[in-house]
Enzyme design. Sequence first.
Site, PDB file in Angstrom:
ATOM      1  N   SER A  99       0.861  -1.183   0.000  1.00  0.00           N
ATOM      2  CA  SER A  99       0.000   0.000   0.000  1.00  0.00           C
ATOM      3  C   SER A  99       0.894   1.229   0.000  1.00  0.00           C
ATOM      4  CB  SER A  99      -0.874   0.019   1.251  1.00  0.00           C
ATOM      5  OG  SER A  99      -1.399   1.319   1.453  1.00  0.00           O
ATOM      6  N   TYR A 111      -2.019  -0.485  10.160  1.00  0.00           N
ATOM      7  CA  TYR A 111      -2.080  -0.882   8.755  1.00  0.00           C
ATOM      8  C   TYR A 111      -0.805  -0.479   8.029  1.00  0.00           C
ATOM      9  CZ  TYR A 111      -3.830  -0.983   3.923  1.00  0.00           C
ATOM     10  OH  TYR A 111      -3.993  -1.220   2.582  1.00  0.00           O
TER      11      TYR A 111
END
Lengths: 246, 254
Positions: free
Chosen positions: B154, B166
Site C-alpha cells: 500500500s 495498517y
Amino acid sequence: MKRALVTGATHGLGRALAALLVERGYAVVAVDRVAGAGRAGVTDLVCDLADRDAVDRMLPGLIEAGPFDLAFFNAGVSATGRFEEIPAAAYRRLLTVNAETPMVMAAALMKAGAVRGGLCFVSSLSHFTGYPGAAAYAASKDALAVYARSVRKPFARRGVSVTLACPGPLKTEHAARHAPDGADETMRLEPAMAARVILDAAISGRRLVVPGRRARLVALAGRLRPQAVTRWMRRLVFERLGRAVW
Amino acid sequence: MTRRAPATHQAQAEPGLRPPGMADRVLITGATSGIGLALANRLSQRGRLLLTGRSPDEAVRSVLPADAAYARADQSAPEAAVAEIEAALARLGWDGLDLAVLNAGIGFVGDPADEPAARLRATLDANLVAAVLISRALYPRLAFGRGRLVLVGSTARRGAADFAGYAASKAGLHGLARALAEEWRGRVAVKIVHPGPTATAMHAKAGHDPGRFARLFASPETMAMLIERAAGSARPATTVSFARFAWRRAPKPR
C-alpha cells in the site's frame, strides 16, 4: 524522581540503556523474559514479550508503575538463514516480539496516559537497506519503524515525542549469534556508545537517530541506491551464513 | 535471470517451467472482492486459478470466475490459513506454482493512542504474519515452477497517522519483499506493488470515509491492470500512485 521503561533490558543495548538511565538519575522499570541480576535502581518485570496473554497480564502493573518520562521499546529477536528453512513458529515469535508487542504496549501506555515525555522505538539499520538472510527480521523492523513514523504526530498532540532509533550492528551477544562466520567484529559499535546517542535523541525528542558514523553512511547509501546496497548485503551476510539460527 | 534462458532447453530441464507471460497455475489470496477479485477476473482468461478468502464457498461462488478453485482461508489465524492453502494446492495436485499474489489485507482507521490491542494484532496477523508464513510455505512450489511471488502492499507503507497499524503491516511487507527479492534471485522472482487509493469496500470496512476524494480513486479493475503490468517488471518494488492511474482506465467487467 524521573521514571523510565526499557524492554529487553537484560542484555545488549537494553542493558546499556538501563545502566545509563540509572546513572542519570532515572528509576528504571525493566521488562524482559528473564530478570537482570539485582541492579540498583532497576525494577524487573518478568514477561515473555512473545506471549500475548503474558503481555496482557503484565500491562496493568506496568501502567501502575508509570507515568514514564521515557520509554524504550528495545526488545528484539532475530532469525537468520535461508528464509524457507526457518520454522514458522520462530517467525511468529519474532514478529510478535519485534513488531506487535511494542505497538500494543505503546498504545496501552498512551491510552492510560502513562507516558509524559518521550517514546523511543528501537528498529534497525536494516530499515534503510534490504536484508537478505533475515527477511522476517527486516519485515518486523520496517513495521516498527513505520509505526513510529505514523504515530509521531498523533502522539505529539498528547505531548509525547516519538523517536525512531535505527542502530547498526553492535558488540552484543545478539549480533555475535546471528552474524555470518568471519564477520568483522570491529565494525560493531559499543552498546554503551549507542545507548548514549539514542538516550540523548529520545530526551530531545528527535525524530530519527542512527548511532555511529559508519551506520549513518550505510543508511545514506541505502536511501540513494537501495538495490545496490541490498546486493552488497547479500554478499556480506546471506552468502556467508552458515546454518540457520533462530 | 533464468526465465530469459531459451525456452526449449529449460522446458526439458524443468518440467514446471512455463514460457514468460503464461501464468498457468495462479494463487490469489483475498480474491472475493476489490483488487483481488478484479485480478482474478483478469487472470482467469489465461490460467488456472486457486482463490482464497474468509467467506464460505457458497457465499462467494457466484461472484468468482466460473472455473476457479476456491479455498476458505481466514488470515486472522495465519497458521490455519497456511494449512488450508496447502491442503487446497495438494487437492488440485499442483506441485508447482507459476504466480502467487498475496493480496488479502484488512485495515482499521482510528487514533493510534486509542487503538485496542486486538485490532493491532488482527491487522498484523492478517497482513504481515500470514504473508510471511504463506510465502514460506509456498517456496517449494514456487521454486519448482520457477514462479513469481507478488505481494500487494500500500502507498500507506511510508506512514499514516490514522492507519498506524495498517501502515506498519504494509511496511513490513515491503521489508519482506526487498529481502526476499535478493535472497531468492534466480529461483523465485519476488515483487511488491503498492497500490494507491482504490475504490473498494476496504474503506467502509476500515471505518474510513474518503468523502469527495473517492471520485478520484482508481477502480479495482484499473488497479488490477496496473498491478499485473507492474508484476512483470524487473524492479522489486513499484508504487502505483495516483499520478500513475489518473489517466488510465481499464474496462469494467460486463
